[in-house]
Each structure stands twice: as C-alpha cells, then as structure tokens.
Design a protein around this motif. Structure first.
Motif, PDB file in Angstrom:
ATOM      1  N   ASP A 135     -17.950   1.732   0.452  1.00  7.23           N
ATOM      2  CA  ASP A 135     -17.785   2.199   2.187  1.00  7.23           C
ATOM      3  C   ASP A 135     -16.653   3.256   2.483  1.00  7.23           C
ATOM      4  N   GLU A 136     -15.665   3.121   1.356  1.00  9.64           N
ATOM      5  CA  GLU A 136     -14.422   3.721   1.776  1.00  9.64           C
ATOM      6  C   GLU A 136     -14.420   5.363   1.831  1.00  9.64           C
ATOM      7  N   VAL A 137     -15.714   5.950   1.256  1.00  5.45           N
ATOM      8  CA  VAL A 137     -16.087   7.229   1.218  1.00  5.45           C
ATOM      9  C   VAL A 137     -16.018   7.723   2.569  1.00  5.45           C
ATOM     10  N   SER A 187     -19.233  -2.627   1.412  1.00  2.02           N
ATOM     11  CA  SER A 187     -17.607  -3.053   1.757  1.00  2.02           C
ATOM     12  C   SER A 187     -16.855  -3.851   0.740  1.00  2.02           C
ATOM     13  N   ASN A 188     -15.756  -4.328   1.126  1.00  2.82           N
ATOM     14  CA  ASN A 188     -14.912  -5.152   0.073  1.00  2.82           C
ATOM     15  C   ASN A 188     -15.599  -6.474  -0.248  1.00  2.82           C
ATOM     16  N   ASN A 189     -15.582  -6.719  -1.633  1.00  4.33           N
ATOM     17  CA  ASN A 189     -16.140  -7.734  -2.306  1.00  4.33           C
ATOM     18  C   ASN A 189     -15.064  -8.793  -2.601  1.00  4.33           C
ATOM     19  N   LYS A 198      -6.043  -7.258  -6.400  1.00  4.51           N
ATOM     20  CA  LYS A 198      -6.547  -7.012  -5.215  1.00  4.51           C
ATOM     21  C   LYS A 198      -6.293  -8.142  -4.338  1.00  4.51           C
ATOM     22  N   LEU A 199      -6.256  -7.865  -3.030  1.00  7.30           N
ATOM     23  CA  LEU A 199      -5.632  -8.767  -2.141  1.00  7.30           C
ATOM     24  C   LEU A 199      -5.883 -10.377  -2.348  1.00  7.30           C
ATOM     25  N   ILE A 200      -7.231 -10.614  -2.158  1.00  5.22           N
ATOM     26  CA  ILE A 200      -7.501 -12.288  -2.182  1.00  5.22           C
ATOM     27  C   ILE A 200      -7.038 -12.923  -3.396  1.00  5.22           C
ATOM     28  N   LEU A 213       4.000 -13.537  -0.370  1.00  5.47           N
ATOM     29  CA  LEU A 213       2.568 -12.916  -0.106  1.00  5.47           C
ATOM     30  C   LEU A 213       2.668 -11.480   0.426  1.00  5.47           C
ATOM     31  N   PRO A 214       2.591 -10.547  -0.295  1.00  6.00           N
ATOM     32  CA  PRO A 214       3.116  -9.116   0.304  1.00  6.00           C
ATOM     33  C   PRO A 214       1.970  -8.638   1.296  1.00  6.00           C
ATOM     34  N   ILE A 215       2.093  -8.268   2.679  1.00  6.13           N
ATOM     35  CA  ILE A 215       1.367  -7.899   3.733  1.00  6.13           C
ATOM     36  C   ILE A 215       1.707  -6.577   3.983  1.00  6.13           C
ATOM     37  N   TYR A 216       0.870  -5.518   3.793  1.00  6.13           N
ATOM     38  CA  TYR A 216       1.291  -4.314   3.806  1.00  6.13           C
ATOM     39  C   TYR A 216       1.355  -3.565   5.280  1.00  6.13           C
ATOM     40  N   GLY A 217       2.539  -2.986   5.702  1.00  7.43           N
ATOM     41  CA  GLY A 217       2.329  -2.594   7.114  1.00  7.43           C
ATOM     42  C   GLY A 217       2.351  -3.771   8.169  1.00  7.43           C
ATOM     43  N   THR A 222      -8.149  -3.940   8.915  1.00  4.53           N
ATOM     44  CA  THR A 222      -9.212  -4.659   8.922  1.00  4.53           C
ATOM     45  C   THR A 222     -10.426  -4.206   7.802  1.00  4.53           C
ATOM     46  N   ARG A 223     -10.788  -5.251   7.146  1.00  4.44           N
ATOM     47  CA  ARG A 223     -11.769  -5.013   5.971  1.00  4.44           C
ATOM     48  C   ARG A 223     -13.126  -6.145   6.356  1.00  4.44           C
ATOM     49  N   ASP A 224     -14.130  -5.622   5.944  1.00  8.14           N
ATOM     50  CA  ASP A 224     -15.478  -6.512   5.973  1.00  8.14           C
ATOM     51  C   ASP A 224     -15.670  -6.828   4.805  1.00  8.14           C
ATOM     52  N   LYS A 257      -8.741  -8.930   9.950  1.00  7.62           N
ATOM     53  CA  LYS A 257      -7.506  -8.257   9.758  1.00  7.62           C
ATOM     54  C   LYS A 257      -6.774  -9.130   8.672  1.00  7.62           C
ATOM     55  N   ASN A 258      -6.094  -8.325   7.855  1.00  5.79           N
ATOM     56  CA  ASN A 258      -5.389  -8.838   6.670  1.00  5.79           C
ATOM     57  C   ASN A 258      -4.660  -9.983   6.966  1.00  5.79           C
ATOM     58  N   LEU A 259      -3.912 -10.063   7.919  1.00  4.84           N
ATOM     59  CA  LEU A 259      -2.856 -11.085   8.228  1.00  4.84           C
ATOM     60  C   LEU A 259      -3.684 -12.315   8.441  1.00  4.84           C
ATOM     61  N   ASP A 289       4.289  -0.149   4.062  1.00 11.16           N
ATOM     62  CA  ASP A 289       2.659   0.124   3.901  1.00 11.16           C
ATOM     63  C   ASP A 289       2.240   0.950   2.823  1.00 11.16           C
ATOM     64  N   ARG A 290       1.015   0.823   2.549  1.00 10.98           N
ATOM     65  CA  ARG A 290       0.301   1.891   1.648  1.00 10.98           C
ATOM     66  C   ARG A 290       0.279   3.110   2.430  1.00 10.98           C
ATOM     67  N   PRO A 291       0.508   4.475   1.564  1.00  8.36           N
ATOM     68  CA  PRO A 291       0.366   5.880   2.219  1.00  8.36           C
ATOM     69  C   PRO A 291      -0.990   5.805   2.342  1.00  8.36           C
ATOM     70  N   GLY A 292      -1.275   6.663   3.503  1.00  4.19           N
ATOM     71  CA  GLY A 292      -2.766   6.845   3.892  1.00  4.19           C
ATOM     72  C   GLY A 292      -3.444   5.419   4.041  1.00  4.19           C
ATOM     73  N   HIS A 293      -3.004   4.494   4.328  1.00  2.00           N
ATOM     74  CA  HIS A 293      -3.796   3.298   4.567  1.00  2.00           C
ATOM     75  C   HIS A 293      -4.747   3.205   5.620  1.00  2.00           C
ATOM     76  N   ASP A 294      -6.118   3.267   5.242  1.00  2.00           N
ATOM     77  CA  ASP A 294      -7.276   3.426   6.146  1.00  2.00           C
ATOM     78  C   ASP A 294      -7.128   2.096   7.037  1.00  2.00           C
ATOM     79  N   GLN A 349       4.693  -2.181  -8.547  1.00  2.45           N
ATOM     80  CA  GLN A 349       4.121  -2.025  -7.252  1.00  2.45           C
ATOM     81  C   GLN A 349       4.835  -2.487  -6.105  1.00  2.45           C
ATOM     82  N   TYR A 350       5.343  -3.833  -6.364  1.00  4.40           N
ATOM     83  CA  TYR A 350       6.205  -4.569  -5.381  1.00  4.40           C
ATOM     84  C   TYR A 350       7.684  -4.679  -5.700  1.00  4.40           C
ATOM     85  N   ASN A 351       8.199  -3.961  -6.469  1.00  4.03           N
ATOM     86  CA  ASN A 351       9.577  -4.061  -6.817  1.00  4.03           C
ATOM     87  C   ASN A 351      10.048  -5.112  -7.088  1.00  4.03           C
TER      88      ASN A 351
HETATM   89  P1  TYD Z   1      -7.544  -4.291  -1.701  1.00  9.81           P
HETATM   90  O1  TYD Z   1      -7.999  -5.522  -2.070  1.00  9.81           O
HETATM   91  O2  TYD Z   1      -6.319  -3.538  -2.548  1.00  9.81           O
HETATM   92  O3  TYD Z   1      -8.786  -3.457  -1.121  1.00  9.81           O
HETATM   93  P2  TYD Z   1      -8.923  -2.220  -0.828  1.00  9.81           P
HETATM   94  O4  TYD Z   1      -7.652  -1.409  -0.419  1.00  9.81           O
HETATM   95  O5  TYD Z   1      -9.849  -1.365  -1.423  1.00  9.81           O
HETATM   96  O6  TYD Z   1      -9.520  -2.257   0.851  1.00  9.81           O
HETATM   97  O7  TYD Z   1      -6.690  -4.287  -0.303  1.00  9.81           O
HETATM   98  C1  TYD Z   1      -7.353  -5.022   1.036  1.00  9.81           C
HETATM   99  C2  TYD Z   1      -6.508  -4.894   2.142  1.00  9.81           C
HETATM  100  O8  TYD Z   1      -5.295  -5.587   1.986  1.00  9.81           O
HETATM  101  C3  TYD Z   1      -5.987  -3.596   2.277  1.00  9.81           C
HETATM  102  O9  TYD Z   1      -5.958  -3.091   3.840  1.00  9.81           O
HETATM  103  C4  TYD Z   1      -4.611  -3.425   1.670  1.00  9.81           C
HETATM  104  C5  TYD Z   1      -4.196  -4.797   2.028  1.00  9.81           C
HETATM  105  N1  TYD Z   1      -3.051  -5.433   0.767  1.00  9.81           N
HETATM  106  C6  TYD Z   1      -2.028  -5.948   1.417  1.00  9.81           C
HETATM  107  O10 TYD Z   1      -1.540  -6.057   2.475  1.00  9.81           O
HETATM  108  N2  TYD Z   1      -1.104  -6.304   0.296  1.00  9.81           N
HETATM  109  C7  TYD Z   1      -1.272  -6.402  -0.830  1.00  9.81           C
HETATM  110  O11 TYD Z   1      -0.744  -6.740  -2.044  1.00  9.81           O
HETATM  111  C8  TYD Z   1      -2.778  -5.787  -1.359  1.00  9.81           C
HETATM  112  C9  TYD Z   1      -3.219  -5.710  -2.939  1.00  9.81           C
HETATM  113  C10 TYD Z   1      -3.570  -5.180  -0.393  1.00  9.81           C
END
Ligand code: TYD
Ligand code: NAD
Length: 351
Positions: A135-137, A187-189, A198-200, A213-217, A222-224, A257-259, A289-294, A349-351
C-alpha cells in the motif's frame, strides 16, 4: 499424485513468502511449488524446515537480478504461474542504500516478466503472473480517508518508489504484451518469522533484552496491521479467483498509531514474561524521525471482500499475543537472525 501446475514463488524464504509457500504446498498437493530465493539477510530456510522434504516442494537458490539465470530457469521448469514476492522490503534500508532496491525491485521484476513472456506463447488463459505489492505505493494519508484501487500513486521513499515502478511495469506487460497479470497491494503485515528490523519483532526482541524501544518522531504515525497468514490466504484467493489485469487492495482494517501499538505490545510481553505490567513501557525512547516518513496508511479492502469474499480472520489483540508468544518461544530462530551482521545494521541505524 499427478501434478497439474508448476508455480514459481519468488522470495519464499522471507517473511510473507514462507507463510505463502507453506500454505500452497499443504493446500495444493497437485501443484509443484518452486521457491526461488537469493537468501539475502532477510531470507531464511529455517522458516520452512517443516515442509522442506515434501515431494511437491523444491527450493532453488538464485537471484532475480541475474537475467540469464532467470531465463534458463523458466525454460527448464516451464512454470504455469508466478507469484512474485522477492524484494528488498525495508524502508530504512532503502534510505541508506536505494540502489539495491532499484536493482531487485525494478530490474529483478522486469527480468521475471520478460522470462514469463518468452515462454508463455499460447494458452495464456492457463497462465498468471501475480505481483505482490504494498500500500506504500499510494503515499501518505492525512487523518481521514482510505487507499482504494483507484488512488493515484504517490510513493515517497526509495522503497515505495521502486515497488510503484514494478507495479507499473507489470501493468505495462499486461497492456502491451497481453501478459496475464494480477496485482495486490497490502498493508503492513505482522506475525511469526518477520526479520526483527521491522517495528513489531524489533520491539519484542528489545523488550526481551531490556533494550530501549526506538519510536521515530512523535509516535503518531499510523499503520494498518494485517496478520501475515491472512495475507497469505488473500493471495491464495486472488491467485485462484482474481480477474486478470485487476488490482486488489488487502488490509486488516486495524489501524494503530505506532506509540499505542508499542505500548500494547509492551503490556502483552510483560504479561508473557511474568513481569509487572508497565515495566517494558519504561524502555520506550523517542528517537530521530525517519526522513520522508509517511504519516498514515489505511486500506479500503471492499473490492476483495465483496468480489472475492475474503476477510481478515485474526483480531489485533489475539494477533499481537500470538506474535509475541512466537518470538519468545523461538529463541534459537531469533538469536540466529540477530547475531552477526544484524548487530552492525542495528548500531548504524540507531547509533
Ligand atoms: P516498519 O515496520 O519499518 O514498516 P513500514 O515503514 O514499512 O511501515 O515501520 C512501521 C512504523 O513504525 C513506521 O511508521 C516506522 C515506525 N518505526 C519506529 O517508530 N521505530 C522503529 O525502530 C522502526 C523499525 C519503525
Ligand atoms: P522479506 O524482506 O522478509 O523477504 C524478501 C525475500 O526476498 C527474502 O527471502 C530475500 O532473500 C528474497 N530476495 C531479496 N532479493 C532477492 C533477489 N534479488 N533474488 C531472489 N530473492 C531475493 O519481505 P516480506 O516482508 O516477506 O515481503 C515480501 C513481499 O511483500 C515484498 O515484495 C514486499 O514489498 C511485499 N509486501 C510486504 C509487506 C510487509 O508488511 N512486510 C506488506 C505489503 C507488501
């Protein structure tokens, strides 16, 4: 048993591919399932030890970027169908090394398309090139709305741009050469056997090891989330009943939401480890944060649900618990994939 079809599954040693290979090998003993995989860092034959000796299954190690090899493979096996999953699949890696995404996801796909076109000269009604996409397309949503099959493409990471490009090529082969194709965008599996970048699985592994536990931004991205075996079921349904030339969106109707997701997972893992609830949440750490984070992905899967009668079977609470249980139980699998080069990746990735 007489074999009725030879099906090539690419990327079958990876996360989703291994669940699909297992489903197809078990459900269709009259199909020969050939799993082609390069075994990159994300490919792991340990994912398939339970079926590795089945007579209708064969693994071949190979690279979809090797055009001559792919051409010869199609001549040798005379595949009736292809289900194409092999890809570089991690957004963060696409930011540090976009070129490998262009090579595998775009060039690798066109080599497969070309090889299929070369051998499928007649009886095209019995053939199918199934391209598995994301779905990221479609890019990034605001607070509301859903991606449908008509949503305009708007990829924003090198990963999603490479997948979008491959989707366009697959459709171009349908329109230009009548190659019988079908595409699904999922969507995200989540679930067993996902590489812990990957996050989970990363969060579960870090909780287990008392690491942050690194949370970006701001963590409100939000992911489905869809249970991986539901994705494999959807692929099976589309493979057998989907209309040639069509696209189907697959989603879990399960937005987080990721958090919120990470906090829930913390409590599930605390419970399973017999720790006081709240212990793991203390490990949460907001990082760059991830650059260009959707911002948000959300799928409207109405077409698949109404036309092909598929629906997700596993609810989030149950799925997260089953996932955490699997990673905590399969310690050897987790240790094998997180030793060696994973450590380098993680510290970069996480220093
Ligand atoms: P990810 O599992 O990499 O899938 P995608 O980027 O393809 O959706 O990431 C899921 C979400 O979690 C995404 O919004 C980025 C975020 N994330 C973090 O906050 N911390 C992390 O360490 C990772 C890997 C992802
Ligand atoms: P993964 O990274 O776990 O597995 C990819 C597999 O492809 C690995 O086994 C790897 O060895 C293999 N591979 C990589 N490059 C190769 C090459 N050049 N030649 C042959 N094999 C190669 O990925 P995944 O999460 O299982 O995703 C599978 C497919 O599903 C991908 O196309 C991805 O874009 C798509 N998808 C994934 C998700 C998700 O949430 N994971 C969601 C929607 C769509």
């Amino acid at each position: 048993m007489t074999l009725t079809k030879t099906v090539l599954i690419t990327g079958g040693a990876g996360f989703i591919g291994s669940h699909l290979v297992r489903l197809m090998v078990n459900k269709y003993p009259d199909y020969k399932i050939v799993n082609l995989d390069k075994l990159t860092y994300a490919g792991n034959l340990e994912n398939l030890t339970d079926i590795e000796n089945y007579s209708n299954y064969e693994f071949v190690k190979g690279d979809i970027n090797d055009r001559n090899y792919i051409d010869q493979l199609f001549v040798d096996y005379q595949f009736d169908a292809v289900i194409h999953l092999a890809a570089e699949s991690h957004v963060d890696r696409s930011i540090t090394n976009p070129l490998s995404f262009i090579e595998t996801n775009i060039l690798g796909t066109i080599h497969l398309l070309q090889a299929a076109r070369n051998i499928w000269k007649e009886n095209l009604t019995d053939k199918l090139f199934y391209h598995v996409s994301t779905d990221e397309v479609y890019g990034s949503l605001g607070e509301t709305g859903f991606f449908t099959e008509e949503t305009a493409y708007d990829p924003r990471s090198p990963y999603s741009a490479s997948k979008a490009s491959s989707d366009h090529l697959v459709r171009a082969y349908y329109h230009t050469y009548n190659l019988p194709i079908v595409i699904s965008n999922c969507s995200n599996n989540y679930g067993p056997n996902q590489f812990p970048e990957k996050l989970i699985p990363l969060v579960i592994n870090n909780i287990k090891n008392n690491k942050t536990l690194p949370i970006y931004g701001d963590g409100k991205y939000t992911r489905d989330w869809l249970w991986v075996k539901d994705h494999a079921d959807a692929i099976d349904v589309i493979f057998h009943n989907g209309k040639v030339g069509e696209t189907y969106n697959i989603g879990g109707n399960n937005e987080w939401k990721n958090l919120d997701l990470v906090e829930s997972l913390c409590d599930v893992v605390d419970g399973l480890l017999g720790r006081e609830i709240g212990t793991a949440r203390k490990l949460i750490s907001f990082v760059k944060d991830r650059p260009g984070h959707d911002r948000r992905y959300a799928i409207d899967a109405t077409k698949l649900m109404t036309e092909l009668k598929w629906s997700p079977s596993v609810q989030a609470e149950e799925g997260l618990k089953m996932t955490a249980e699997w990673y905590l139980k399969n310690t050897e699998w987790l240790e094998n994939v997180t030793s060696g080069s994973y450590q380098n990746y993680y510290s970069k990735q996480y220093n």
